[in-house]
Each structure stands twice: as structure tokens, then as C-alpha cells.
Design a protein around this motif. Structure first.
Motif, PDB file in Angstrom:
ATOM      1  N   ALA A 210      47.036 -16.493 -19.433  1.00  0.00           N
ATOM      2  CA  ALA A 210      45.605 -16.423 -19.725  1.00  0.00           C
ATOM      3  C   ALA A 210      44.898 -15.463 -18.778  1.00  0.00           C
ATOM      4  N   GLU A 211      43.789 -14.912 -19.243  1.00  0.00           N
ATOM      5  CA  GLU A 211      42.928 -14.090 -18.402  1.00  0.00           C
ATOM      6  C   GLU A 211      41.500 -14.170 -18.915  1.00  0.00           C
ATOM      7  N   SER A 212      40.564 -13.934 -18.014  1.00  0.00           N
ATOM      8  CA  SER A 212      39.154 -13.925 -18.392  1.00  0.00           C
ATOM      9  C   SER A 212      38.552 -12.587 -18.016  1.00  0.00           C
ATOM     10  N   LEU A 213      37.505 -12.201 -18.752  1.00  0.00           N
ATOM     11  CA  LEU A 213      36.878 -10.904 -18.550  1.00  0.00           C
ATOM     12  C   LEU A 213      35.378 -11.042 -18.725  1.00  0.00           C
ATOM     13  N   LEU A 214      34.636 -10.596 -17.706  1.00  0.00           N
ATOM     14  CA  LEU A 214      33.182 -10.487 -17.808  1.00  0.00           C
ATOM     15  C   LEU A 214      32.838  -9.007 -17.758  1.00  0.00           C
ATOM     16  N   LEU A 215      32.215  -8.521 -18.812  1.00  0.00           N
ATOM     17  CA  LEU A 215      31.868  -7.107 -18.901  1.00  0.00           C
ATOM     18  C   LEU A 215      30.386  -6.983 -19.213  1.00  0.00           C
ATOM     19  N   GLY A 216      29.705  -6.085 -18.509  1.00  0.00           N
ATOM     20  CA  GLY A 216      28.283  -5.905 -18.752  1.00  0.00           C
ATOM     21  C   GLY A 216      27.824  -4.494 -18.436  1.00  0.00           C
ATOM     22  N   LYS A 217      26.756  -4.100 -19.099  1.00  0.00           N
ATOM     23  CA  LYS A 217      26.104  -2.817 -18.786  1.00  0.00           C
ATOM     24  C   LYS A 217      24.598  -3.029 -18.904  1.00  0.00           C
ATOM     25  N   ARG A 218      23.878  -2.321 -18.024  1.00  0.00           N
ATOM     26  CA  ARG A 218      22.428  -2.486 -17.984  1.00  0.00           C
ATOM     27  C   ARG A 218      21.760  -1.136 -17.753  1.00  0.00           C
ATOM     28  N   PHE A 219      20.657  -0.908 -18.478  1.00  0.00           N
ATOM     29  CA  PHE A 219      19.816   0.269 -18.305  1.00  0.00           C
ATOM     30  C   PHE A 219      18.419  -0.226 -17.947  1.00  0.00           C
ATOM     31  N   HIS A 220      17.937   0.196 -16.793  1.00  0.00           N
ATOM     32  CA  HIS A 220      16.694  -0.360 -16.254  1.00  0.00           C
ATOM     33  C   HIS A 220      15.762   0.764 -15.833  1.00  0.00           C
ATOM     34  N   LEU A 221      14.471   0.641 -16.188  1.00  0.00           N
ATOM     35  CA  LEU A 221      13.478   1.649 -15.840  1.00  0.00           C
ATOM     36  C   LEU A 221      12.176   0.963 -15.447  1.00  0.00           C
ATOM     37  N   GLU A 222      11.592   1.410 -14.323  1.00  0.00           N
ATOM     38  CA  GLU A 222      10.260   0.984 -13.900  1.00  0.00           C
ATOM     39  C   GLU A 222       9.438   2.243 -13.623  1.00  0.00           C
ATOM     40  N   HIS A 223       8.244   2.308 -14.156  1.00  0.00           N
ATOM     41  CA  HIS A 223       7.377   3.431 -13.834  1.00  0.00           C
ATOM     42  C   HIS A 223       5.924   2.987 -13.881  1.00  0.00           C
ATOM     43  N   GLU A 224       5.075   3.678 -13.094  1.00  0.00           N
ATOM     44  CA  GLU A 224       3.680   3.309 -13.001  1.00  0.00           C
ATOM     45  C   GLU A 224       2.834   4.549 -12.719  1.00  0.00           C
ATOM     46  N   TYR A 225       1.552   4.455 -13.108  1.00  0.00           N
ATOM     47  CA  TYR A 225       0.629   5.565 -12.899  1.00  0.00           C
ATOM     48  C   TYR A 225      -0.652   5.010 -12.290  1.00  0.00           C
ATOM     49  N   LYS A 226      -1.133   5.689 -11.251  1.00  0.00           N
ATOM     50  CA  LYS A 226      -2.350   5.267 -10.571  1.00  0.00           C
ATOM     51  C   LYS A 226      -3.559   5.852 -11.279  1.00  0.00           C
ATOM     52  N   LEU A 227      -4.293   4.993 -11.981  1.00  0.00           N
ATOM     53  CA  LEU A 227      -5.513   5.433 -12.654  1.00  0.00           C
ATOM     54  C   LEU A 227      -6.590   5.775 -11.641  1.00  0.00           C
ATOM     55  N   ILE A 228      -6.683   4.966 -10.602  1.00  0.00           N
ATOM     56  CA  ILE A 228      -7.592   5.221  -9.487  1.00  0.00           C
ATOM     57  C   ILE A 228      -6.777   5.160  -8.215  1.00  0.00           C
ATOM     58  N   GLN A 229      -6.854   6.202  -7.405  1.00  0.00           N
ATOM     59  CA  GLN A 229      -6.037   6.299  -6.214  1.00  0.00           C
ATOM     60  C   GLN A 229      -6.900   6.187  -4.963  1.00  0.00           C
ATOM     61  N   LYS A 230      -6.374   5.474  -3.974  1.00  0.00           N
ATOM     62  CA  LYS A 230      -7.082   5.338  -2.710  1.00  0.00           C
ATOM     63  C   LYS A 230      -7.190   6.680  -2.004  1.00  0.00           C
ATOM     64  N   ASP A 231      -8.347   6.922  -1.404  1.00  0.00           N
ATOM     65  CA  ASP A 231      -8.524   8.111  -0.570  1.00  0.00           C
ATOM     66  C   ASP A 231      -9.610   7.797   0.457  1.00  0.00           C
ATOM     67  N   SER A 232     -10.110   8.809   1.113  1.00  0.00           N
ATOM     68  CA  SER A 232     -11.096   8.596   2.166  1.00  0.00           C
ATOM     69  C   SER A 232     -12.418   8.071   1.626  1.00  0.00           C
ATOM     70  N   LEU A 233     -12.668   8.261   0.321  1.00  0.00           N
ATOM     71  CA  LEU A 233     -13.923   7.821  -0.274  1.00  0.00           C
ATOM     72  C   LEU A 233     -13.799   6.501  -1.022  1.00  0.00           C
ATOM     73  N   SER A 234     -12.571   6.151  -1.469  1.00  0.00           N
ATOM     74  CA  SER A 234     -12.381   4.947  -2.282  1.00  0.00           C
ATOM     75  C   SER A 234     -11.405   3.990  -1.611  1.00  0.00           C
ATOM     76  N   LYS A 235     -11.775   2.718  -1.572  1.00  0.00           N
ATOM     77  CA  LYS A 235     -10.908   1.674  -1.023  1.00  0.00           C
ATOM     78  C   LYS A 235     -10.229   0.881  -2.130  1.00  0.00           C
ATOM     79  N   ASN A 236     -10.363   1.328  -3.364  1.00  0.00           N
ATOM     80  CA  ASN A 236      -9.786   0.632  -4.508  1.00  0.00           C
ATOM     81  C   ASN A 236      -8.665   1.458  -5.124  1.00  0.00           C
TER      82      ASN A 236
END
Length: 678
Positions: A275-301
Motif C-alpha cells: 500500500a501507499e498514500s499520496l497527497l498532491l496539491g497545487k495552489r495559485f495565489h495573488l494579493e494586490h491593492e491600490y492606495k486611493l488616498i496615500q499618506k503624505d506630509s499634508l494627509s494623515k489618512n
């Protein structure tokens, strides 16, 4: 045809692994040659990470044109490692006792795990952590997942010069363990890494070959203006284990008596060799984000809009050339047992994140899980019960996160709730951390979780008649209250109190005697409440060049049905000596490690399910394990030599990893971890 293809794939897996390793070696040596040239450092992050344990929330935006900056020498603090939670540490090439604890197959501290005799097999759990923030059932075959890389196991990198690492360790009999890694920043904005961990080990007992491979590719990108960030990974995993069900009951006395004739473990009769056992897997993962408002010297948000997408396809397969009725009962077929459970899961999440200097970091998200678990056909049992073949559908959920840090105080929170679909679920997690100063830190956390049991407890099909079921279990609910107090290296104390309701577990079918069928295993649900307390103490005492490192775990379970069994006391103590030698050309560390846990009703292992199950007939434990090691560091190379379990011949042959599965005998193994970078 499928059998022939499967056999061909198994026979050629080593060739494929060797080809991948050869390509990586070529890349490594090409990189080493390239690193001899002066190279400019990526600007920015070096002052962002102060020490190897400081946590941050990612990297600051890259400013300016790196090509116009002055040449600088890269510092070790510039080689950044970024976790899935965006906590950042830097490369650590020192030789410490923690590196000794992590120099193993899993490449992490395995305190609380009892390894099986061969490298790449499973581990018996001596302790459990029921903190949970998942809303979906897990796949099952949990005994095969210790070396399965989940999303939270993947790191991302940012380096000023190419960084490579080569890991090697000897295995048992024929084979070896190798882990090769390379990461490069092609520009200050883009990084990628490639890694492959491969193992082949024959083992000391009959029919116990392991052959595993884990391929990882990661990349991350940050726009020059810092508004857009993306990272992702591809992981493919192939974990094959021959199964033999351990030594036969008739052989147990021969092992425990220490008969010289049977010190050659290959002559023991095992349950079966087909007897033998086999665990096989594949994964494709993506995370991405965009800053609508970015912190700078004038904005704290700051407002970010993000998206996470992950697709995973995996299956667990158990093959046996002929049935073993005495072990698993009658089967629908007399030969070519072939059980295969598959899962396809497509995950999408969209979130909006608001950050303010006063309020903190606040996020709301919506999630979708499209799942498809099951088998290819319906099963009709002798009592006319029909076992369906699929659990599939969509789960929609909502959640949020909060984090605020002010000086030495940090507050974190997270919640999630399934709002549509066939699986109910929810969780709530809150944590408060307070750093009084650099030496003293304390934290308290609360976790509540309600989650459906694993897929293989809800639905399972097998060629073995006793391994077919479809259950409508209630959600398992858990609550955990945990505290931690740390003072330098002198004390690190963790205490957690857990309550479990409707806990799901495996055990011998109550209607089938073990005299008739040794392992007729089914899932059951414990309707009563379990109370589980853990207290862990860690410290290190140093006197000159000598040190004593201690980890002690106390556990207590109140469970009237005896479904959660753990040892009351588990300890690991290491006495070691460290010193610089040869005008500081080499750093030496040598010592002895003592491992021990008290007797308890240790869980047994079932190969058909790749799961551990509860047994309350025989207690195991109360045996010491002594390891002697000599480790050395020469520049960026760490060498490891260990005499494992050297006391096995004179403290009694009562050491087991699970019933009928003896632990390892005395053996000597060595290995190396080698980093290349400028």
C-alpha cells in the motif's frame, strides 16, 4: 491505464526532482559568481527593521531613482523576509540553539510533535492549539499535512543582492533531504524567489519509503510611487508514503524485549507491504491593492482597495494492490484498492482598508469560497444506504480587521461570518499586547470559533465497506483565552484555557470488534463540553560559555468521553556549550538535548484515512530521548552533526511514535545550511 501512468510518475519523480535541483544549483553558482562584482543597495528598508524580532506592517514606498544613489555596502538588515501578515524580519545567519531545534524535516521547531521512524512520515501530536480564524472545513488527511505548505507558510522577500540558501541533511538508509532556495530583486520594485524541497528516504522497516517534493515560487511588486502593491505565489506539492500499518501485534514483544536478532529492524513482519498514500496539491495565489488616498506630509489618512484570489486543487489517494480484510474489513473489490478524495477551492476576497494616525488600521472585507469536494460516483451500501459523491457550492462571508499601535501598546481584532451557503461559521479574535520596555512584554488574547468539521468526516468513500459515510455533524465550537508574559530569556510563560463543544474525532467503530477488524475507523461527535488547559514555560540560563535551555509544557483535559488525549507533562531540556575558536574563524556549539513526555493514551494511526484516531486501551510514553549534537558556523555556513536517541540501547525498548509504530533507534546524521550573499 491510470495505474500504469501512476507507476510511471512515481518511478520518474526522482528524475524530475533531480532535474529541478540541477537547475537550481546552476542558478546558485551563477549567482555566486555574479555577486563578486560591486553592486548597489536597494534604498530604504535598512532603517525600517531594527532587529530580527521587530514586527512591522510592510515596506515604505520606494523614493527616488536607485541608479543615481551612491554605492553602498549591503547590510544583513537589508535582506528582508515578509510574512503573509506583512510582518517583516531580516535574514539571520547566526548559530543559536533555536537553529538546532529547527534543523529538521519541517524546518521549524517541532516541540510537541512525536516523529515517526522514517523521515517524511507523519507526526503524532502531543499538544493542540484550538485558536482558529477559518470559516471553511479543512480537507482531511491531516496526518499528511505537516509538510504541506499552506498560504500562511509562504514568505516574500526583498534583497539588495541575490540571496541563495542550500539545505542538506542525511536521511535513513538510501536517500537525502535537500532544500534549495534563491531570491533576487531584479529592480527595487520587483522581487522573485524559487525554492524546492525534496526528500527520499528508505527507512529502517519494511515498505516504508518516503518521497516528497515541495516547489515554491513567489514574487512581489511595488510601484515607484508606492500606490500599487502586488504579491503572489505558486506552490506544487507531491507527498508520497509507502504504508505498512506498523509492526504486527505478534512482533511487539520481540521489539520490547530487545532481542539481538531483531535489532535489524528490516526483519520485522509488518501489517502489509502493498500500500501507499499520496497527497498532491497545487495552489495559485495573488494579493494586490491600490492606495486611493496615500499618506503624505499634508494627509494623515490612507485608503486602500484590495483583492485576494487563490485557487487550490488537491487530492489524497490511498492505493493497495490487494485488500487487507483483517485490518480494514471487507471490500467491494478483492484487488486494486484505490480511494481518491479531491477538493477544488476558489477563493476571492475584496477589502477596503482605512488607516489614520489616531484611529489606527481598519478593514472591512467580503469573501467568496467556491468549493467542490468529493468523489466520482455514488456508493450504495448493503443496507440500501446511498452515499452521495459531492459536497459543492458557494459560501459568502463578511469580516473585518482592526489594528492600533501606540508606543508600547498594540490592540488587534478580527472577525468573520458566513452569511450565505451550506456551511455556517463565524469567528472572533482579539489580542492586546503591552511592551513595558525592551525586556518585558505581556499579551492577552480571546478567540471564539464555530466551524464545520473537516470534509472527510462529513463525507467519505472507499473501496473498503466500513469506510463509507455521510454525516450531518454540528459545527465544532471552541473558545480560547490565552495569556503570555515574557522577560528577556529568563522566562516566557504562556497559558491558555480552551473549551470545546461538539468536538469531532475518529475512533474504532463501536459495532466492530478489534478482534474481527483491527481498524474499522469512523468519525464521531462528542456532545459534551471539553475543558483543556495548557501552561508552557520557556527559559534559558547562561553561565559563562554554558547554557541550559528549557521548555516545559503542562496539560490538563477534562473530558468525560476521553476523546482528547494528551500527556500531562512534556519537556525538552538542552545543556550546551558555545565558544569562538581559531581566532574567531569558527563558532562551535555542542551539547545534549533531553526529550520526555509522561504516559498517556496515545492516538493510533490509520493509513486509509491518513488520520490519527482515539484509543483508550494502552498507554504509551514515559521514555527519555537523548540527542548529542555538535554544530559549527564558519562564515555563512552552518554545519550540524547529531547522534540521535543515543540512549535507545540502554533505557528500554518501549519507545513508540504511535501504537505498533516504534520510534527511531540510535543513529548519527549530519547536514549543512549554506547561504550565499554579499
Amino acid at each position: 491505464m491510470f495505474n500504469s501512468l501512476k507507476t510511471f510518475q512515481n518511478k520518474n519523480s526522482l528524475k524530475t526532482n533531480g532535474l529541478v535541483l540541477t537547475c537550481l544549483f546552476i542558478s546558485f553558482f551563477s549567482t555566486v559568481y555574479a555577486q563578486q562584482k560591486p553592486i548597489k543597495t536597494i534604498e530604504g528598508p535598512s532603517d525600517f527593521v531594527q532587529d530580527s524580532i521587530r514586527e512591522t506592517r510592510g515596506l515604505r514606498p520606494i523614493e527616488g531613482n536607485n541608479e543615481k544613489s551612491e554605492d553602498k555596502i549591503a547590510k544583513i538588515e537589508d535582506y528582508l523576509i515578509i510574512s503573509v501578515e506583512r510582518d517583516t524580519t531580516y535574514l539571520d545567519t547566526t548559530l543559536t540553539i533555536q537553529k538546532e531545534y529547527k534543523f529538521n524535516y519541517l524546518r521549524k521547531d517541532n516541540f510537541g510533535l512525536m516523529p515517526f521512524s522514517n523521515l517524511g512520515q507523519t507526526y503524532n501530536s502531543l499538544t493542540y492549539n484550538f485558536q482558529n480564524t477559518s470559516l471553511m472545513p479543512s480537507f482531511g488527511a491531516r496526518a499528511r499535512h505537516f509538510n504541506y505548505w499552506e498560504i500562511e507558510d509562504i514568505n516574500y522577500y526583498r534583497v539588495p543582492t541575490p540571496l541563495t540558501e542550500l539545505f542538506f541533511k542525511t536521511a535513513f538508509e538510501q536517500g537525502q533531504l535537500v532544500d534549495s532556495f534563491i531570491t533576487i530583486n531584479t529592480s527595487p520594485q520587483f522581487n522573485f524567489s524559487i525554492a524546492y524541497k525534496g526528500l527520499r528516504s528508505l527507512g529502517k522497516y519494511q515498505h516504508l519509503l518516503t518521497s516528497t517534493g515541495n516547489f515554491r515560487f513567489t514574487s512581489n511588486y511595488q510601484a515607484k510611487n508606492g500606490r500599487y502593491n502586488a504579491r503572489g505565489h505558486i506552490v506544487t506539492q507531491d507527498l508520497m508514503n509507502q504504508e505498512n500499518a506498523g509492526i504486527r501485534d505478534s512482533e511487539v514483544s520481540k521489539f520490547e524485549n530487545g532481542d539481538e536478532e531483531f535489532l535489524d529492524r528490516s526483519i520485522f513482519e509488518v501489517g502489509f507491504e502493498n500500500a501507499e498514500s499520496l497527497l498532491l496539491g497545487k495552489r495559485f495565489h495573488l494579493e494586490h491593492e491600490y492606495k486611493l488616498i496615500q499618506k503624505d506630509s499634508l494627509s494623515k489618512n490612507e485608503i486602500k482597495l484590495g483583492h485576494i484570489m487563490s485557487f487550490e486543487d488537491k487530492y489524497f489517494q490511498y492505493d493497495q494492490s490487494s485488500r487487507s480484510a483483517s485490518y480494514f474489513g471487507e471490500a467491494f473489490v478483492s484487488s486494486d484498492i484505490k480511494d481518491r478524495a479531491t477538493l477544488e477551492n476558489f477563493y476571492n476576497e475584496v477589502y477596503i482598508n482605512y488607516n489614520n494616525n489616531i484611529i489606527g488600521d481598519l478593514q472591512f472585507n467580503l469573501r467568496n469560497n467556491n468549493y467542490n469536494y468529493g468523489y466520482n460516483q455514488l456508493v450504495s451500501l448493503e443496507d440500501n444506504t446511498i452515499i452521495t459523491n459531492r459536497l459543492k457550492g458557494d459560501i459568502y462571508s463578511a469580516g473585518g480587521k482592526y489594528r492600533k499601535q501606540y508606543k508600547g501598546f498594540e490592540l488587534q481584532g478580527e472577525f468573520g461570518l458566513n452569511i450565505s451557503g451550506d456551511f455556517d461559521g463565524n469567528f472572533l479574535m482579539a489580542r492586546a499586547t503591552f511592551n513595558l520596555n525592551e525586556d518585558i512584554a505581556a499579551s492577552a488574547s480571546l478567540n471564539h470559533s464555530s466551524k464545520a468539521p473537516n470534509y472527510n468526516t462529513l463525507l467519505y468513500q472507499s473501496d473498503y465497506k466500513n469506510y463509507n459515510w455521510q454525516n450531518g455533524f454540528n459545527n465544532t465550537e471552541s473558545q480560547q483565552l490565552a495569556f503570555n508574559l515574557k522577560y528577556k530569556q529568563l522566562a516566557n510563560i504562556t497559558v491558555d484555557l480552551n473549551t470545546l463543544t461538539d468536538y469531532v474525532y475518529f475512533k474504532q467503530d463501536e459495532n466492530v470488534s478489534v478482534d474481527d477488524v483491527k481498524q474499522s475507523i469512523k468519525p464521531y461527535q462528542n456532545g459534551s463540553t471539553i475543558t483543556y488547559i495548557r501552561a508552557k514555560f520557556e527559559n534559558e540560563i547562561k553561565v559563562g560559555k554554558f547554557a541550559l535551555n528549557n521548555t516545559v509544557l503542562y496539560q490538563n483535559v477534562q473530558d468525560e468521553n476521553n476523546t482528547l488525549n494528551v500527556p500531562e507533562l512534556t519537556t525538552r531540556n538542552t545543556l550546551y556549550f558555545s565558544s569562538q575558536l581559531f581566532d574567531n574563524a569558527m563558532f562551535l556549539q555542542t551539547g545534549v538535548t533531553f526529550n520526555y513526555f509522561t504516559k498517556y493514551y496515545m492516538n493510533a494511526y490509520n493509513p486509509v484515512l491518513a488520520e490519527f484516531y482515539v484509543q483508550n486501551e494502552t498507554e504509551y510514553g514515559n521514555f527519555p530521548r537523548l540527542d548529542f549534537f555538535i554544530n559549527a558556523k564558519i562564515r555563512q555556513t552552518r554545519l550540524f552533526l547529531k547522534a540521535e536517541h543515543f540512549n535507545s540501547a540502554f533505557t528500554g525498548y518501549n519507545y513508540y511514535s504511535a501504537p505498533n509504530n516504534p520510534y527511531r533507534d540510535f543513529t548519527v546524521r549530519f547536514g549543512v545550511v549554506w547561504n550565499f550573499f554579499m
